[in-house]
Design a protein around this motif. Structure first.
Motif: not given
Length: 492
Positions: A192-211, A238-240, A274-278
Protein backbone atom coordinates in the motif's frame (compact mmCIF):
# COMPACT_ATOMS: atom_id res chain seq x y z
CA UNK A 1 -11.85 -5.88 -5.34
CA UNK A 2 -15.54 -4.92 -5.32
CA UNK A 3 -18.33 -6.84 -3.61
CA UNK A 4 -21.42 -7.13 -5.82
CA UNK A 5 -24.36 -9.54 -5.29
CA UNK A 6 -22.46 -11.24 -2.49
CA UNK A 7 -19.46 -12.02 -4.71
CA UNK A 8 -15.94 -10.56 -4.73
CA UNK A 9 -15.15 -9.10 -8.15
CA UNK A 10 -11.69 -8.13 -9.36
CA UNK A 11 -11.67 -5.21 -11.79
CA UNK A 12 -8.94 -5.62 -14.41
CA UNK A 13 -8.17 -2.67 -16.72
CA UNK A 14 -8.30 -4.05 -20.27
CA UNK A 15 -8.29 -1.14 -22.74
CA UNK A 16 -8.52 -2.10 -26.38
CA UNK A 17 -11.54 -1.33 -28.53
CA UNK A 18 -12.24 1.45 -26.05
CA UNK A 19 -9.57 3.00 -23.90
CA UNK A 20 -11.79 2.83 -20.82
CA UNK A 21 -12.61 -0.89 -21.06
CA UNK A 22 -12.33 -3.20 -18.05
CA UNK A 23 -12.81 -6.91 -17.44
CA UNK A 24 -14.40 -8.44 -14.35
CA UNK A 25 -13.10 -11.60 -12.70
CA UNK A 26 -15.06 -13.57 -10.11
CA UNK A 27 -14.88 -16.99 -8.42
CA UNK A 28 -18.21 -18.77 -8.92
CA UNK A 29 -19.18 -22.43 -8.44
CA UNK A 30 -15.55 -23.51 -8.31
CA UNK A 31 -14.55 -21.68 -11.49
CA UNK A 32 -12.67 -18.43 -11.95
CA UNK A 33 -14.68 -16.56 -14.57
CA UNK A 34 -13.52 -13.52 -16.52
CA UNK A 35 -16.07 -11.30 -18.26
CA UNK A 36 -13.88 -9.70 -20.91
CA UNK A 37 -16.10 -7.59 -23.16
CA UNK A 38 -14.65 -7.20 -26.66
CA UNK A 39 -11.05 -7.89 -25.72
CA UNK A 40 -11.20 -11.38 -27.23
CA UNK A 41 -14.02 -13.13 -29.10
CA UNK A 42 -12.37 -16.48 -29.82
CA UNK A 43 -8.97 -18.18 -29.60
CA UNK A 44 -6.43 -15.79 -31.10
CA UNK A 45 -8.86 -13.15 -32.34
CA UNK A 46 -10.51 -9.95 -31.21
CA UNK A 47 -13.80 -8.59 -32.46
CA UNK A 48 -12.65 -5.61 -34.55
CA UNK A 49 -9.45 -3.90 -35.64
CA UNK A 50 -10.93 -0.54 -36.66
CA UNK A 51 -11.43 0.76 -33.08
CA UNK A 52 -7.78 -0.05 -32.33
CA UNK A 53 -6.75 2.80 -34.63
CA UNK A 54 -6.97 5.47 -31.94
CA UNK A 55 -5.38 8.26 -33.94
CA UNK A 56 -4.59 8.11 -37.67
CA UNK A 57 -3.11 5.07 -39.48
CA UNK A 58 -1.82 3.71 -36.15
CA UNK A 59 -2.47 0.62 -34.02
CA UNK A 60 -2.15 2.17 -30.58
CA UNK A 61 -5.21 0.25 -29.40
CA UNK A 62 -3.62 -3.03 -30.46
CA UNK A 63 -0.68 -2.32 -28.15
CA UNK A 64 -3.24 -1.91 -25.38
CA UNK A 65 -4.85 -5.25 -26.31
CA UNK A 66 -1.43 -6.93 -25.99
CA UNK A 67 -0.92 -5.46 -22.53
CA UNK A 68 -4.50 -6.17 -21.48
CA UNK A 69 -4.05 -9.85 -22.35
CA UNK A 70 -0.99 -9.90 -20.07
CA UNK A 71 -2.98 -8.46 -17.15
CA UNK A 72 -5.82 -10.92 -17.75
CA UNK A 73 -3.40 -13.86 -17.84
CA UNK A 74 -2.12 -12.77 -14.42
CA UNK A 75 -5.58 -13.39 -12.93
CA UNK A 76 -5.40 -17.09 -13.99
CA UNK A 77 -9.01 -17.45 -15.20
CA UNK A 78 -10.62 -20.82 -15.89
CA UNK A 79 -13.03 -19.43 -18.48
CA UNK A 80 -13.38 -16.28 -20.57
CA UNK A 81 -16.86 -14.91 -21.23
CA UNK A 82 -16.70 -12.39 -24.10
CA UNK A 83 -19.53 -10.07 -25.09
CA UNK A 84 -19.05 -11.19 -28.72
CA UNK A 85 -18.40 -14.90 -29.26
CA UNK A 86 -18.75 -18.12 -27.31
CA UNK A 87 -17.30 -18.90 -23.86
CA UNK A 88 -13.62 -19.82 -24.04
CA UNK A 89 -12.61 -22.71 -21.78
CA UNK A 90 -8.87 -22.63 -22.52
CA UNK A 91 -8.09 -19.02 -21.58
CA UNK A 92 -4.32 -19.16 -21.41
CA UNK A 93 -4.00 -20.72 -24.85
CA UNK A 94 -6.57 -18.33 -26.38
CA UNK A 95 -5.00 -15.19 -24.92
CA UNK A 96 -1.47 -16.21 -25.81
CA UNK A 97 -2.57 -16.98 -29.37
CA UNK A 98 -4.13 -13.51 -29.59
CA UNK A 99 -0.84 -11.99 -28.47
CA UNK A 100 1.01 -14.02 -31.11
CA UNK A 101 -1.43 -12.98 -33.83
CA UNK A 102 -1.13 -9.31 -32.90
CA UNK A 103 2.52 -9.50 -33.98
CA UNK A 104 1.29 -9.99 -37.55
CA UNK A 105 0.42 -6.28 -37.60
CA UNK A 106 4.12 -5.58 -37.98
CA UNK A 107 3.78 -6.84 -41.55
CA UNK A 108 1.57 -3.88 -42.45
CA UNK A 109 2.74 -1.42 -39.79
CA UNK A 110 6.54 -1.71 -39.55
CA UNK A 111 7.84 -1.06 -36.07
CA UNK A 112 4.63 -2.15 -34.36
CA UNK A 113 6.25 -5.21 -32.81
CA UNK A 114 8.86 -3.02 -31.12
CA UNK A 115 6.11 -1.61 -28.90
CA UNK A 116 5.16 -5.02 -27.54
CA UNK A 117 6.87 -5.65 -24.23
CA UNK A 118 5.74 -6.92 -20.87
CA UNK A 119 6.45 -4.95 -17.71
CA UNK A 120 8.88 -6.17 -15.10
CA UNK A 121 7.04 -7.36 -11.99
CA UNK A 122 9.84 -5.76 -9.99
CA UNK A 123 8.72 -2.31 -11.10
CA UNK A 124 10.78 -0.21 -8.70
CA UNK A 125 14.50 0.43 -8.37
CA UNK A 126 16.57 1.49 -5.39
CA UNK A 127 18.09 4.96 -5.19
CA UNK A 128 19.00 4.78 -1.49
CA UNK A 129 18.09 2.13 1.09
CA UNK A 130 14.93 4.09 2.00
CA UNK A 131 14.31 5.75 -1.38
CA UNK A 132 13.04 4.09 -4.57
CA UNK A 133 11.70 5.15 -7.95
CA UNK A 134 8.90 3.65 -10.01
CA UNK A 135 10.36 2.33 -13.27
CA UNK A 136 7.32 2.99 -15.43
CA UNK A 137 5.86 6.22 -14.09
CA UNK A 138 5.45 9.31 -16.24
CA UNK A 139 5.94 11.79 -14.66
CA UNK A 140 8.43 10.36 -12.20
CA UNK A 141 7.19 8.80 -8.97
CA UNK A 142 9.52 8.21 -6.04
CA UNK A 143 8.86 6.24 -2.86
CA UNK A 144 10.25 7.14 0.55
CA UNK A 145 10.17 4.22 3.00
CA UNK A 146 10.03 4.86 6.74
CA UNK A 147 11.68 2.67 9.37
CA UNK A 148 8.20 1.44 10.32
CA UNK A 149 7.51 0.27 6.76
CA UNK A 150 5.18 3.04 5.65
CA UNK A 151 5.42 4.50 2.15
CA UNK A 152 5.28 8.11 1.03
CA UNK A 153 5.13 8.66 -2.72
CA UNK A 154 6.34 11.93 -4.16
CA UNK A 155 3.79 12.50 -6.93
CA UNK A 156 1.98 9.59 -8.61
CA UNK A 157 2.03 9.72 -12.39
CA UNK A 158 0.76 7.72 -15.34
CA UNK A 159 1.78 4.07 -15.70
CA UNK A 160 3.59 4.23 -19.04
CA UNK A 161 3.99 0.45 -19.32
CA UNK A 162 0.31 -0.36 -18.88
CA UNK A 163 -1.49 1.80 -21.37
CA UNK A 164 -1.14 4.06 -24.39
CA UNK A 165 -3.67 6.86 -24.57
CA UNK A 166 -5.23 8.31 -27.71
CA UNK A 167 -3.43 11.35 -29.02
CA UNK A 168 -6.43 13.67 -28.74
CA UNK A 169 -6.18 15.82 -25.63
CA UNK A 170 -9.34 15.13 -23.64
CA UNK A 171 -9.93 14.04 -20.07
CA UNK A 172 -11.72 10.90 -21.32
CA UNK A 173 -8.45 9.81 -22.97
CA UNK A 174 -6.40 9.83 -19.78
CA UNK A 175 -6.51 6.77 -17.54
CA UNK A 176 -4.60 6.12 -14.31
CA UNK A 177 -3.17 2.70 -13.43
CA UNK A 178 -1.45 1.49 -10.29
CA UNK A 179 2.32 1.12 -10.51
CA UNK A 180 5.12 0.43 -8.08
CA UNK A 181 2.91 -1.76 -5.88
CA UNK A 182 4.26 -5.06 -7.22
CA UNK A 183 7.84 -3.95 -6.67
CA UNK A 184 7.14 -2.68 -3.16
CA UNK A 185 5.50 -6.02 -2.35
CA UNK A 186 8.29 -8.08 -3.90
CA UNK A 187 11.20 -6.17 -2.37
CA UNK A 188 9.81 -4.91 0.92
CA UNK A 189 6.61 -6.83 1.61
CA UNK A 190 4.59 -3.60 1.41
CA UNK A 191 1.29 -3.55 -0.47
CA UNK A 192 0.00 0.00 0.00
CA UNK A 193 0.94 3.67 -0.26
CA UNK A 194 0.18 5.63 2.90
CA UNK A 195 0.91 9.20 1.82
CA UNK A 196 1.50 11.19 -1.37
CA UNK A 197 3.48 14.42 -1.23
CA UNK A 198 2.69 16.54 -4.30
CA UNK A 199 5.35 18.64 -6.02
CA UNK A 200 2.88 20.53 -8.26
CA UNK A 201 -0.59 20.21 -9.72
CA UNK A 202 -0.03 18.99 -13.29
CA UNK A 203 -1.97 15.94 -14.45
CA UNK A 204 1.07 13.80 -15.17
CA UNK A 205 2.11 14.19 -11.52
CA UNK A 206 -1.26 13.70 -9.80
CA UNK A 207 -3.57 11.65 -12.05
CA UNK A 208 -3.22 8.46 -10.02
CA UNK A 209 -3.81 10.08 -6.63
CA UNK A 210 -7.64 9.81 -6.55
CA UNK A 211 -7.24 6.10 -7.31
CA UNK A 212 -4.78 5.70 -4.42
CA UNK A 213 -7.27 7.45 -2.15
CA UNK A 214 -10.05 5.07 -3.20
CA UNK A 215 -7.96 1.89 -3.00
CA UNK A 216 -5.71 2.56 0.01
CA UNK A 217 -7.18 5.60 1.76
CA UNK A 218 -3.92 7.40 0.97
CA UNK A 219 -3.35 10.78 2.60
CA UNK A 220 -2.36 13.68 0.36
CA UNK A 221 0.09 16.34 1.52
CA UNK A 222 0.69 19.52 -0.48
CA UNK A 223 2.05 23.02 -0.06
CA UNK A 224 -0.52 25.37 1.42
CA UNK A 225 -0.18 27.85 -1.45
CA UNK A 226 -1.36 25.43 -4.14
CA UNK A 227 -3.55 22.91 -2.29
CA UNK A 228 -6.69 24.65 -3.51
CA UNK A 229 -5.91 24.02 -7.18
CA UNK A 230 -5.82 20.29 -6.37
CA UNK A 231 -9.10 20.41 -4.47
CA UNK A 232 -10.94 22.74 -6.88
CA UNK A 233 -9.44 22.33 -10.37
CA UNK A 234 -12.49 23.78 -12.18
CA UNK A 235 -11.90 27.03 -10.30
CA UNK A 236 -8.67 27.71 -12.21
CA UNK A 237 -7.58 28.55 -15.75
CA UNK A 238 -4.20 26.83 -15.82
CA UNK A 239 -2.67 24.24 -18.18
CA UNK A 240 -2.45 20.51 -17.45
CA UNK A 241 -5.12 20.39 -14.75
CA UNK A 242 -6.32 16.98 -13.60
CA UNK A 243 -10.11 17.16 -13.69
CA UNK A 244 -10.87 15.15 -10.54
CA UNK A 245 -10.85 17.13 -7.28
CA UNK A 246 -8.17 15.75 -4.95
CA UNK A 247 -8.84 16.05 -1.24
CA UNK A 248 -5.72 17.31 0.55
CA UNK A 249 -5.25 15.93 4.06
CA UNK A 250 -2.47 18.30 5.13
CA UNK A 251 -1.84 21.78 3.76
CA UNK A 252 1.85 22.13 4.56
CA UNK A 253 3.24 25.56 5.46
CA UNK A 254 6.23 26.75 3.48
CA UNK A 255 9.68 27.08 5.04
CA UNK A 256 8.73 25.02 8.10
CA UNK A 257 10.04 21.59 9.07
CA UNK A 258 7.32 18.95 8.84
CA UNK A 259 7.95 15.35 9.83
CA UNK A 260 6.60 12.39 7.95
CA UNK A 261 7.35 9.49 10.25
CA UNK A 262 11.00 10.16 11.20
CA UNK A 263 11.89 12.11 8.06
CA UNK A 264 12.15 15.95 8.13
CA UNK A 265 10.67 17.75 5.11
CA UNK A 266 10.76 21.41 4.13
CA UNK A 267 8.85 23.00 1.27
CA UNK A 268 9.71 26.23 -0.54
CA UNK A 269 7.47 27.94 -3.12
CA UNK A 270 8.78 28.20 -6.67
CA UNK A 271 7.72 29.89 -9.87
CA UNK A 272 9.08 29.37 -13.36
CA UNK A 273 7.58 26.14 -14.55
CA UNK A 274 4.59 27.03 -12.38
CA UNK A 275 3.97 29.15 -9.31
CA UNK A 276 1.72 26.34 -8.02
CA UNK A 277 4.69 24.22 -6.99
CA UNK A 278 7.19 23.61 -4.23
CA UNK A 279 10.83 22.69 -3.93
CA UNK A 280 10.83 19.64 -1.65
CA UNK A 281 13.84 19.21 0.64
CA UNK A 282 14.27 16.22 2.94
CA UNK A 283 16.88 13.97 4.50
CA UNK A 284 16.96 10.20 4.28
CA UNK A 285 19.74 7.64 4.80
CA UNK A 286 22.08 10.42 5.87
CA UNK A 287 21.69 12.20 2.52
CA UNK A 288 20.10 15.53 1.65
CA UNK A 289 17.61 14.98 -1.17
CA UNK A 290 15.82 17.66 -3.17
CA UNK A 291 12.85 17.23 -5.50
CA UNK A 292 12.85 20.05 -8.05
CA UNK A 293 9.56 19.13 -9.73
CA UNK A 294 9.66 20.33 -13.34
CA UNK A 295 11.73 23.42 -12.57
CA UNK A 296 15.32 22.36 -13.31
CA UNK A 297 16.31 20.39 -16.42
CA UNK A 298 19.27 20.22 -18.77
CA UNK A 299 20.04 19.44 -22.37
CA UNK A 300 22.93 16.97 -22.44
CA UNK A 301 24.77 15.29 -25.35
CA UNK A 302 24.86 12.05 -23.38
CA UNK A 303 21.14 11.98 -22.68
CA UNK A 304 21.88 11.79 -18.95
CA UNK A 305 19.97 14.09 -16.58
CA UNK A 306 23.18 16.09 -16.09
CA UNK A 307 26.75 15.88 -17.37
CA UNK A 308 29.80 18.10 -17.83
CA UNK A 309 28.48 19.46 -21.15
CA UNK A 310 24.97 20.19 -19.87
CA UNK A 311 23.07 23.31 -20.88
CA UNK A 312 20.25 24.67 -18.75
CA UNK A 313 16.67 24.24 -19.99
CA UNK A 314 14.41 26.47 -17.91
CA UNK A 315 11.15 24.71 -18.86
CA UNK A 316 9.20 27.84 -17.95
CA UNK A 317 5.53 28.23 -18.88
CA UNK A 318 4.00 31.71 -18.79
CA UNK A 319 0.43 30.56 -18.30
CA UNK A 320 1.52 28.53 -15.26
CA UNK A 321 2.76 31.71 -13.58
CA UNK A 322 6.31 33.02 -13.21
CA UNK A 323 8.35 35.98 -12.02
CA UNK A 324 11.54 37.63 -13.16
CA UNK A 325 14.34 36.28 -10.98
CA UNK A 326 12.48 33.05 -10.22
CA UNK A 327 15.35 30.78 -11.23
CA UNK A 328 17.83 32.81 -9.22
CA UNK A 329 15.57 32.31 -6.20
CA UNK A 330 15.46 28.55 -6.80
CA UNK A 331 19.25 28.50 -7.14
CA UNK A 332 19.61 30.30 -3.81
CA UNK A 333 17.42 27.69 -2.13
CA UNK A 334 19.48 24.88 -3.66
CA UNK A 335 22.76 26.43 -2.53
CA UNK A 336 21.40 26.90 0.97
CA UNK A 337 20.25 23.28 1.18
CA UNK A 338 23.27 21.71 -0.60
CA UNK A 339 21.55 18.49 -1.73
CA UNK A 340 23.47 15.28 -2.36
CA UNK A 341 20.75 13.80 -4.57
CA UNK A 342 18.28 15.35 -7.01
CA UNK A 343 14.86 13.97 -7.88
CA UNK A 344 12.95 15.58 -10.74
CA UNK A 345 9.63 15.18 -12.47
CA UNK A 346 11.04 13.69 -15.66
CA UNK A 347 14.54 12.26 -15.19
CA UNK A 348 16.18 9.53 -13.20
CA UNK A 349 17.67 10.59 -9.86
CA UNK A 350 21.23 11.90 -9.97
CA UNK A 351 23.92 13.29 -7.69
CA UNK A 352 25.02 16.90 -7.59
CA UNK A 353 28.40 18.45 -8.32
CA UNK A 354 29.90 21.97 -8.18
CA UNK A 355 29.31 22.25 -11.94
CA UNK A 356 25.61 21.63 -11.41
CA UNK A 357 25.18 24.92 -9.56
CA UNK A 358 27.22 26.75 -12.19
CA UNK A 359 25.04 25.56 -15.07
CA UNK A 360 21.86 26.44 -13.17
CA UNK A 361 23.27 29.90 -12.46
CA UNK A 362 24.06 30.41 -16.13
CA UNK A 363 20.51 29.46 -17.05
CA UNK A 364 19.02 31.66 -14.33
CA UNK A 365 21.00 34.66 -15.58
CA UNK A 366 20.03 33.91 -19.17
CA UNK A 367 16.35 33.70 -18.21
CA UNK A 368 16.40 37.21 -16.76
CA UNK A 369 18.53 38.62 -19.58
CA UNK A 370 16.23 37.25 -22.28
CA UNK A 371 13.19 38.91 -20.72
CA UNK A 372 14.92 42.18 -19.92
CA UNK A 373 16.33 42.45 -23.44
CA UNK A 374 13.27 41.30 -25.37
CA UNK A 375 10.53 42.89 -23.25
CA UNK A 376 9.92 46.41 -21.95
CA UNK A 377 10.34 45.56 -18.27
CA UNK A 378 12.17 48.64 -17.05
CA UNK A 379 11.23 50.02 -13.64
CA UNK A 380 9.57 53.13 -15.08
CA UNK A 381 7.75 51.32 -17.89
CA UNK A 382 4.16 50.18 -18.22
CA UNK A 383 3.98 46.39 -18.21
CA UNK A 384 2.48 43.33 -16.52
CA UNK A 385 5.83 41.71 -15.75
CA UNK A 386 7.43 38.72 -17.41
CA UNK A 387 4.26 36.66 -16.98
CA UNK A 388 2.34 39.29 -18.98
CA UNK A 389 -0.94 38.60 -17.19
CA UNK A 390 -3.12 41.58 -16.25
CA UNK A 391 -5.69 39.65 -14.24
CA UNK A 392 -7.51 36.40 -13.56
CA UNK A 393 -11.10 35.34 -12.93
CA UNK A 394 -12.26 32.59 -10.58
CA UNK A 395 -14.01 30.30 -10.96
CA UNK A 396 -12.90 29.62 -14.50
CA UNK A 397 -15.82 27.23 -14.97
CA UNK A 398 -19.04 28.59 -13.46
CA UNK A 399 -22.23 26.55 -13.57
CA UNK A 400 -25.62 28.17 -12.91
CA UNK A 401 -28.20 25.45 -13.65
CA UNK A 402 -31.05 27.60 -12.25
CA UNK A 403 -29.77 30.85 -13.73
CA UNK A 404 -29.06 33.97 -11.69
CA UNK A 405 -26.13 36.31 -11.23
CA UNK A 406 -22.66 35.12 -12.27
CA UNK A 407 -20.29 36.15 -9.48
CA UNK A 408 -16.52 36.07 -9.78
CA UNK A 409 -13.46 36.65 -7.67
CA UNK A 410 -9.97 37.14 -9.02
CA UNK A 411 -7.20 39.69 -9.21
CA UNK A 412 -5.89 42.52 -11.34
CA UNK A 413 -2.40 43.99 -11.63
CA UNK A 414 -1.37 47.62 -11.86
CA UNK A 415 1.05 47.87 -14.81
CA UNK A 416 2.18 51.35 -13.76
CA UNK A 417 5.02 52.28 -11.37
CA UNK A 418 2.72 54.85 -9.73
CA UNK A 419 -0.66 54.62 -7.97
CA UNK A 420 -3.55 54.44 -10.40
CA UNK A 421 -7.28 53.78 -10.46
CA UNK A 422 -8.51 50.72 -12.33
CA UNK A 423 -11.95 50.29 -13.85
CA UNK A 424 -13.09 46.74 -14.56
CA UNK A 425 -16.15 45.20 -16.14
CA UNK A 426 -17.17 41.84 -17.54
CA UNK A 427 -17.86 41.39 -21.24
CA UNK A 428 -20.41 38.83 -22.40
CA UNK A 429 -23.37 38.70 -24.77
CA UNK A 430 -24.92 42.09 -25.50
CA UNK A 431 -27.96 41.51 -23.28
CA UNK A 432 -25.91 40.51 -20.20
CA UNK A 433 -25.45 43.31 -17.66
CA UNK A 434 -22.10 43.68 -15.88
CA UNK A 435 -21.11 45.54 -12.77
CA UNK A 436 -18.54 48.28 -13.29
CA UNK A 437 -16.05 48.32 -10.42
CA UNK A 438 -13.40 50.90 -9.58
CA UNK A 439 -10.26 49.77 -7.74
CA UNK A 440 -7.48 51.92 -6.30
CA UNK A 441 -4.09 50.33 -6.92
CA UNK A 442 -0.66 51.01 -5.46
CA UNK A 443 2.37 50.91 -7.79
CA UNK A 444 2.65 47.44 -9.42
CA UNK A 445 0.06 46.15 -6.95
CA UNK A 446 -1.79 42.91 -7.56
CA UNK A 447 -5.16 43.23 -5.85
CA UNK A 448 -8.08 40.90 -5.32
CA UNK A 449 -11.40 41.77 -6.95
CA UNK A 450 -15.06 40.77 -6.86
CA UNK A 451 -17.36 41.43 -9.81
CA UNK A 452 -20.53 39.98 -11.34
CA UNK A 453 -22.53 39.87 -14.54
CA UNK A 454 -26.24 39.04 -14.92
CA UNK A 455 -27.72 37.09 -17.82
CA UNK A 456 -31.38 37.78 -18.68
CA UNK A 457 -34.02 35.62 -17.02
CA UNK A 458 -34.54 32.39 -18.89
CA UNK A 459 -31.05 32.38 -20.42
CA UNK A 460 -29.70 29.05 -21.57
CA UNK A 461 -26.11 28.58 -22.73
CA UNK A 462 -23.13 26.29 -22.31
CA UNK A 463 -19.56 27.46 -21.74
CA UNK A 464 -20.25 31.04 -22.71
CA UNK A 465 -16.95 32.98 -22.65
CA UNK A 466 -16.89 35.98 -20.34
CA UNK A 467 -14.02 38.48 -20.58
CA UNK A 468 -12.51 40.69 -17.87
CA UNK A 469 -12.03 44.16 -19.35
CA UNK A 470 -9.35 46.24 -17.63
CA UNK A 471 -8.66 49.98 -17.79
CA UNK A 472 -5.93 51.45 -15.59
CA UNK A 473 -5.12 55.14 -15.31
CA UNK A 474 -7.52 55.83 -18.15
CA UNK A 475 -5.62 53.50 -20.49
CA UNK A 476 -7.62 50.53 -21.82
CA UNK A 477 -5.83 47.16 -21.78
CA UNK A 478 -8.73 45.19 -23.22
CA UNK A 479 -9.86 41.78 -22.04
CA UNK A 480 -7.06 40.37 -19.89
CA UNK A 481 -8.76 37.19 -18.60
CA UNK A 482 -11.69 34.93 -19.34
CA UNK A 483 -14.10 32.53 -17.68
CA UNK A 484 -16.70 30.08 -19.01
CA UNK A 485 -20.31 30.21 -17.83
CA UNK A 486 -23.04 27.61 -18.29
CA UNK A 487 -26.59 28.76 -17.53
CA UNK A 488 -29.93 26.97 -17.43
CA UNK A 489 -28.80 23.41 -18.22
CA UNK A 490 -28.02 20.55 -15.81
CA UNK A 491 -24.45 19.85 -16.96
CA UNK A 492 -21.57 22.26 -17.43
Amino acid sequence: MRKIAGLEWEVVPTPGCTNGASSYVVDFNGLRLAFVGELICGPGCTSRLAPLQYNYNDFTGAVNVWRSCYRLLETKPDMLLPSLGQPIDRPEQALQLLRDNLKLLDGISPGFIDQLNDPDDDDIEEVLPHLYRSKYSGAETNFVISDSGKVMAIDYGYNMSAYQSPGKQHLSNRRPFLHGIKGLKKRLGIDRIDTVLVSHFHDDHVNGIPMLQRVFGTEVWAGVHFSDILENPAYYDRPCLWHEPISVSRHLPNEHVTYWENIPIQLYPMSGHTRFSTLICFEVDGKRVVHTGDQIFFSTPSGLPFDKDAKSFTNHVYKNGLDLGCYKQTLKLLRDFQPNWVLTGHTRPYQTSPEWYQVIEKGANAFDEVHLRLMLLDEDGVHFGAESQGGKLNPYQLHLPAGGEAEFEGWILNPFPIPEKAVIKLVGPDDWESQVVEVELKPREQKEIRISISPPNGSCCRRQPIGLDLTVGGRPFGQVAEALVTVGVPKF
